[in-house]
Design a protein around this motif. Structure first.
Motif, PDB file in Angstrom:
ATOM      1  N   SER A 161       0.844  -1.200   0.000  1.00  0.00           N
ATOM      2  CA  SER A 161       0.000   0.000   0.000  1.00  0.00           C
ATOM      3  C   SER A 161       0.879   1.249   0.000  1.00  0.00           C
ATOM      4  CB  SER A 161      -0.894   0.005   1.235  1.00  0.00           C
ATOM      5  OG  SER A 161      -0.112   0.245   2.399  1.00  0.00           O
ATOM      6  N   PRO A 162       0.316   2.372  -0.415  1.00  0.00           N
ATOM      7  CA  PRO A 162       1.080   3.624  -0.363  1.00  0.00           C
ATOM      8  C   PRO A 162       1.592   3.949   1.041  1.00  0.00           C
ATOM      9  CG  PRO A 162      -0.840   3.923  -1.737  1.00  0.00           C
ATOM     10  CD  PRO A 162      -0.969   2.559  -1.102  1.00  0.00           C
ATOM     11  N   GLU A 163       0.779   3.694   2.045  1.00  0.00           N
ATOM     12  CA  GLU A 163       1.188   3.988   3.418  1.00  0.00           C
ATOM     13  C   GLU A 163       2.408   3.165   3.828  1.00  0.00           C
ATOM     14  OE1 GLU A 163      -3.025   4.956   2.784  1.00  0.00           O
ATOM     15  OE2 GLU A 163      -1.956   3.081   2.548  1.00  0.00           O
TER      16      GLU A 163
ATOM     17  N   ALA B 139       2.023  12.459   0.938  1.00  0.00           N
ATOM     18  CA  ALA B 139       0.955  11.460   0.887  1.00  0.00           C
ATOM     19  C   ALA B 139       0.090  11.648  -0.351  1.00  0.00           C
ATOM     20  CB  ALA B 139       0.102  11.534   2.148  1.00  0.00           C
ATOM     21  N   ASP B 140      -0.197  12.901  -0.693  1.00  0.00           N
ATOM     22  CA  ASP B 140      -1.003  13.178  -1.881  1.00  0.00           C
ATOM     23  C   ASP B 140      -0.309  12.693  -3.151  1.00  0.00           C
ATOM     24  OD1 ASP B 140      -3.185  14.504  -3.448  1.00  0.00           O
ATOM     25  OD2 ASP B 140      -1.505  15.760  -4.103  1.00  0.00           O
TER      26      ASP B 140
ATOM     27  N   LYS C   1      -0.339   8.627  -2.997  1.00  0.00           N
ATOM     28  CA  LYS C   1      -1.698   8.069  -3.083  1.00  0.00           C
ATOM     29  C   LYS C   1      -2.390   8.496  -4.374  1.00  0.00           C
ATOM     30  CE  LYS C   1      -2.358   7.733   1.885  1.00  0.00           C
ATOM     31  NZ  LYS C   1      -3.110   8.247   3.054  1.00  0.00           N
TER      32      LYS C   1
ATOM     33  N   THR D 221      -0.926   6.641  -7.370  1.00  0.00           N
ATOM     34  CA  THR D 221      -1.382   5.248  -7.328  1.00  0.00           C
ATOM     35  C   THR D 221      -2.852   5.146  -7.739  1.00  0.00           C
ATOM     36  OG1 THR D 221       0.203   4.799  -5.560  1.00  0.00           O
ATOM     37  CG2 THR D 221      -1.579   3.226  -5.846  1.00  0.00           C
ATOM     38  N   LYS D 222      -3.665   6.040  -7.206  1.00  0.00           N
ATOM     39  CA  LYS D 222      -5.106   6.022  -7.493  1.00  0.00           C
ATOM     40  C   LYS D 222      -5.391   6.226  -8.983  1.00  0.00           C
ATOM     41  CE  LYS D 222      -9.351   8.559  -6.470  1.00  0.00           C
ATOM     42  NZ  LYS D 222      -9.929   9.703  -5.764  1.00  0.00           N
TER      43      LYS D 222
END
Length: 153
Positions: free
Chosen positions: A23-25, A57-58, A61, A64-65
């Motif tokens: 995951s990105p996190e 984070a932006d 994420k 990826t999105k």
């Protein structure tokens, strides 16, 4: 955190996501942990300031999105190449820059292109800077039309 540093960490995180299917996190935390232990970039990452940066984070994420849509867009500007045939580093740099230009509003597109070229020179091959410049140079010429197309779909 400065945006250049956020982009570097985002690039490394995107690479980690592709290589390890996480995951990105998890990717962000892994990259930050490596930076803390190695401190290759001599970063002040021990205080958690970096991890809490919304911009970082932006980038990760959001890229990826919107990866599929970004790849479709990039494929138009990759003369003689396919997205999946690019080097992993060049692919992530192009995705990151395309995300910022297509979906971001904070950074002028010319700045995004310049930052992508710098990332390519630092992390890519000898030819990566020129390659990234060529692809993004074509994309930026039609950026407004692409964005309008995105808004109508």
């Amino acid at each position: 955190m400065k945006r250049r540093l956020a982009r570097e960490i985002a690039l490394q995180s995107l690479y980690h996501i592709e290589m390890n299917d996480v995951s990105p996190e998890v990717a962000i935390e892994t990259v930050l942990e490596e930076a803390r232990s190695d401190n290759e970039a001599e970063l002040a990452v021990g205080d958690g300031e970096v991890a809490g940066t919304p911009y970082l984070a932006d980038l990760v994420k959001g890229t990826t999105k919107h990866k599929e849509r970004i790849d479709e867009t990039l494929s138009v500007y990759l003369t003689g190449w396919k997205v999946d045939r690019l080097s992993k580093v060049d692919r992530q740099i192009l995705r990151l820059a395309a995300y910022e230009m297509l979906f971001g509003t904070e950074v002028p597109p010319k700045v995004v292109v310049n930052e992508a070229i710098e990332l390519a020179k630092r992390f890519g091959s000898d030819e990566s800077g020129k390659f990234v410049n060529g692809v993004l140079g074509k994309l930026i010429k039609e950026l407004d039309a692409i964005k309008i197309g995105y808004e109508t779909t």
